[in-house]
Design a protein around this motif. Sequence first.
Motif, PDB file in Angstrom:
ATOM      1  N   ASN A 169      83.970  16.041  21.816  1.00 31.48           N
ATOM      2  CA  ASN A 169      83.605  15.622  20.464  1.00 31.48           C
ATOM      3  C   ASN A 169      83.041  16.778  19.646  1.00 31.48           C
ATOM      4  N   SER A 170      83.581  17.995  19.901  1.00 32.21           N
ATOM      5  CA  SER A 170      83.004  19.197  19.311  1.00 32.21           C
ATOM      6  C   SER A 170      83.037  19.178  17.788  1.00 32.21           C
ATOM      7  N   LEU A 171      84.142  18.724  17.204  1.00 34.21           N
ATOM      8  CA  LEU A 171      84.241  18.723  15.750  1.00 34.21           C
ATOM      9  C   LEU A 171      83.282  17.707  15.145  1.00 34.21           C
ATOM     10  N   VAL A 172      83.242  16.500  15.710  1.00 35.29           N
ATOM     11  CA  VAL A 172      82.350  15.470  15.194  1.00 35.29           C
ATOM     12  C   VAL A 172      80.897  15.928  15.311  1.00 35.29           C
ATOM     13  N   GLY A 173      80.551  16.481  16.463  1.00 35.35           N
ATOM     14  CA  GLY A 173      79.189  16.973  16.661  1.00 35.35           C
ATOM     15  C   GLY A 173      78.826  18.068  15.673  1.00 35.35           C
ATOM     16  N   LYS A 174      79.769  18.958  15.436  1.00 36.88           N
ATOM     17  CA  LYS A 174      79.523  20.050  14.483  1.00 36.88           C
ATOM     18  C   LYS A 174      79.246  19.516  13.083  1.00 36.88           C
ATOM     19  N   LEU A 175      80.051  18.554  12.642  1.00 32.24           N
ATOM     20  CA  LEU A 175      79.919  18.045  11.281  1.00 32.24           C
ATOM     21  C   LEU A 175      78.590  17.323  11.076  1.00 32.24           C
ATOM     22  N   ILE A 176      78.167  16.551  12.063  1.00 29.91           N
ATOM     23  CA  ILE A 176      76.906  15.823  11.933  1.00 29.91           C
ATOM     24  C   ILE A 176      75.727  16.773  12.075  1.00 29.91           C
ATOM     25  N   ARG A 177      75.819  17.651  13.055  1.00 23.99           N
ATOM     26  CA  ARG A 177      74.722  18.583  13.325  1.00 23.99           C
ATOM     27  C   ARG A 177      74.464  19.511  12.141  1.00 23.99           C
ATOM     28  N   GLU A 178      75.544  19.949  11.488  1.00 21.76           N
ATOM     29  CA  GLU A 178      75.407  20.901  10.400  1.00 21.76           C
ATOM     30  C   GLU A 178      75.472  20.226   9.034  1.00 21.76           C
ATOM     31  N   GLY A 179      75.504  18.900   9.015  1.00 22.09           N
ATOM     32  CA  GLY A 179      75.581  18.172   7.755  1.00 22.09           C
ATOM     33  C   GLY A 179      74.276  18.184   6.998  1.00 22.09           C
ATOM     34  N   SER A 180      74.331  17.682   5.784  1.00 20.20           N
ATOM     35  CA  SER A 180      73.150  17.638   4.922  1.00 20.20           C
ATOM     36  C   SER A 180      72.132  16.643   5.457  1.00 20.20           C
ATOM     37  N   VAL A 181      70.920  16.757   4.937  1.00 21.17           N
ATOM     38  CA  VAL A 181      69.883  15.797   5.305  1.00 21.17           C
ATOM     39  C   VAL A 181      70.304  14.393   4.898  1.00 21.17           C
ATOM     40  N   ARG A 182      70.921  14.265   3.727  1.00 26.98           N
ATOM     41  CA  ARG A 182      71.379  12.947   3.265  1.00 26.98           C
ATOM     42  C   ARG A 182      72.374  12.345   4.249  1.00 26.98           C
ATOM     43  N   LEU A 183      73.313  13.161   4.727  1.00 26.81           N
ATOM     44  CA  LEU A 183      74.286  12.655   5.688  1.00 26.81           C
ATOM     45  C   LEU A 183      73.592  12.225   6.979  1.00 26.81           C
ATOM     46  N   LYS A 184      72.632  13.013   7.429  1.00 27.66           N
ATOM     47  CA  LYS A 184      71.917  12.663   8.657  1.00 27.66           C
ATOM     48  C   LYS A 184      71.155  11.354   8.501  1.00 27.66           C
ATOM     49  N   LYS A 185      70.583  11.152   7.326  1.00 23.00           N
ATOM     50  CA  LYS A 185      69.840   9.908   7.102  1.00 23.00           C
ATOM     51  C   LYS A 185      70.789   8.713   7.078  1.00 23.00           C
ATOM     52  N   TYR A 214      65.083  19.672  11.987  1.00 21.09           N
ATOM     53  CA  TYR A 214      64.055  18.651  12.067  1.00 21.09           C
ATOM     54  C   TYR A 214      64.614  17.262  11.848  1.00 21.09           C
ATOM     55  N   HIS A 215      65.684  17.146  11.081  1.00 17.23           N
ATOM     56  CA  HIS A 215      66.279  15.821  11.000  1.00 17.23           C
ATOM     57  C   HIS A 215      66.969  15.473  12.312  1.00 17.23           C
ATOM     58  N   GLY A 216      67.545  16.478  12.977  1.00 21.17           N
ATOM     59  CA  GLY A 216      68.049  16.237  14.323  1.00 21.17           C
ATOM     60  C   GLY A 216      66.931  15.795  15.254  1.00 21.17           C
ATOM     61  N   ARG A 260      59.596   1.400  21.592  1.00 20.44           N
ATOM     62  CA  ARG A 260      58.187   1.182  21.275  1.00 20.44           C
ATOM     63  C   ARG A 260      57.896   1.159  19.777  1.00 20.44           C
ATOM     64  N   TYR A 261      58.766   1.797  18.991  1.00 19.92           N
ATOM     65  CA  TYR A 261      58.486   1.954  17.570  1.00 19.92           C
ATOM     66  C   TYR A 261      59.677   1.548  16.704  1.00 19.92           C
ATOM     67  N   LEU A 262      59.343   1.055  15.510  1.00 18.03           N
ATOM     68  CA  LEU A 262      60.330   0.936  14.444  1.00 18.03           C
ATOM     69  C   LEU A 262      60.266   2.254  13.679  1.00 18.03           C
ATOM     70  N   ILE A 263      61.352   3.010  13.718  1.00 18.81           N
ATOM     71  CA  ILE A 263      61.340   4.361  13.162  1.00 18.81           C
ATOM     72  C   ILE A 263      62.167   4.380  11.890  1.00 18.81           C
ATOM     73  N   THR A 264      61.531   4.800  10.794  1.00 20.53           N
ATOM     74  CA  THR A 264      62.219   4.888   9.509  1.00 20.53           C
ATOM     75  C   THR A 264      61.976   6.263   8.912  1.00 20.53           C
ATOM     76  N   SER A 265      62.865   6.659   7.991  1.00 21.06           N
ATOM     77  CA  SER A 265      62.683   7.952   7.335  1.00 21.06           C
ATOM     78  C   SER A 265      63.130   7.860   5.885  1.00 21.06           C
ATOM     79  N   ASN A 266      62.504   8.690   5.076  1.00 19.89           N
ATOM     80  CA  ASN A 266      62.830   8.789   3.654  1.00 19.89           C
ATOM     81  C   ASN A 266      62.768   7.429   2.959  1.00 19.89           C
ATOM     82  N   ARG A 267      61.756   6.649   3.280  1.00 18.91           N
ATOM     83  CA  ARG A 267      61.566   5.350   2.645  1.00 18.91           C
ATOM     84  C   ARG A 267      60.379   5.418   1.683  1.00 18.91           C
TER      85      ARG A 267
END
Length: 572
Positions: free
Chosen positions: A312-328, A461-463, A475-482
């Motif tokens: 899954n090298s291509l998929v991993g690359k795109l997500i890993r190097e994507g924008s913060v918005r994409l990661k969210k 850091y988003h990773g 153990r936690y409900l984890i949210t970001s950019n809310r």
Amino acid sequence: MARNVAIGIQQFNELIEKNYFYIDKTSFIKEWWDSGDSVTLINRPRRFGKTLNMSMVEQFFSVDYKNRGNLFEGLSIWQDEKYRQLQGTYPVISLSFANVKERDYESTKYRICQLMEDLYNQNIFLLDSDRMTDADRAYFQSVRANMSEVVASSAIHKLCDYLYRYYGKKVIVLLDEYDTPMQEAYVEGFWDELVAFTRSLFNSTFKTNPWLERGLMTGITRVSKESIFSDLNNLKVVTTTSDEYATSFGFTEEEVFAALDECGLSEEKEQVKRWYDGFIFGSHEDIYNPWSILNFLDTGRYNTYWANTSSNSLVGKLIREGSVRLKKQFEGLLKGGTIQSQIDEQIVYNQLNGNERAIWSLLLTSGYLKVLAHEDYRDIPEGAQPQYTMTLTNLEVKLMFDGMIRDWFSPADADYNDFISALLQDDLEAMNAYMNEVTQEVFSSFDSGTKPSRNAPERFYHGFVLGLLVDLQGRYLITSNRESGFGRYDVMLEPKNPKEDDAIILEFKVMNPRKESSLEDTVQAALSQIQEKQYAAQLIGRGIPKDHIRSYGFAFQGKQVLIGDSTSVVLE
């Protein structure tokens, strides 16, 4: 009696001759031939039976399998007398780029030329034909793995000519997994060179070829026409949103449930559906990937079989190097949510960097996403593109991405786990020590592209946030950019059991030399923002006492990290 399930066999005749488990897909032959299309490109995710179907087509039409109608007896194609008469009557050229996964252009070109040399060796009998001239024989013998690009680009074209003269019939050309080297070229950085070569090869093979009867190509993606198919105006493209051949690749639910009955696994239908259902081709829902189903039939155990067959090298690359918005957005998908995006089924690889629509399109084409709904062209303004609502395909895909995120941290797995423990124990000194070790070990894998991004620390850091999601979601409900209070926090961990665990707010900041003179200043800026924007308001509103809410400011500059909390003195 249940047939034996054999794993990994991609030759049609072997499955039939040994009576291994096989689901009849020979109706594809009739549907394809009746279409009359000159050249067909069919896009399907990996491990969806593309190679087996290409073997089936080759062995049905090829003169090398003349009088082998026994391979098709009892199957749907053999019920039609017209098709019985077609079996074994055409010269066929069949090759696959599935294993062309080299890491530079010269090696890739060599491997493709090697495949063409093998084709010529398989047809070496042509040299003895009185229909070959001395010039033909000289060209024939020049087709070698180290041949020039000029010779290579016309090699299949020429072979079609020689076969036509020998048999007196035009040639069927089959090319399986045509885009595998394209994906590798994009990941490794030699896309432009490979495109120039393959454009010439495909044009001479599938367009300017008077000896071509039919062409059939398969692949995962539809590479943009402007890149390698610019001259192929005779190309019929069938994507995952097309209705043509929708049930020819992959198993329908009816076929899967019948297979479970045959193998004595009838009681597993509900769980099998939960794990492996979800693929949608055209208007046909409830399509299953064959690889996972066959492995489950063989073992009776649930696992991420399809996900484990590729790096899954291509998929991993795109997500890993994507924008913060994409990661969210991706974070939301992992939690069962959806994303809305326009879709462009013509993948332009050189637009994948930073183009979220292209990335979501690739993920859909590759089978990682499925369409839940989409706008109708009739209901949107003229010239506008419809929005697609998509989600992760099934449980197997979600678990694959969970595992991928863990793998990003595997070089420093022990340190990473120690950091999580230190965070839960409010051990600030250990958090700093472990996080700096993690960044030293892992950071490069979050910025591994040929053109590293200036936003790489933020991406890392988003990773990290996604890593928290995987390890602490029990153990936690984890949210970001809310929104909370008067702003948007970076990460919030709300305990599922507030009596046992504190709530945690994390704020990340890259050091800005124009505003801050040190990482300590950046930490204080992050903590001040948490307080001034009242990010704890949401937690307090849910009944969590202030003294059970911990806040941490993360300051980072490159691989340097400093963490402080609301009660600490600034650490050296």
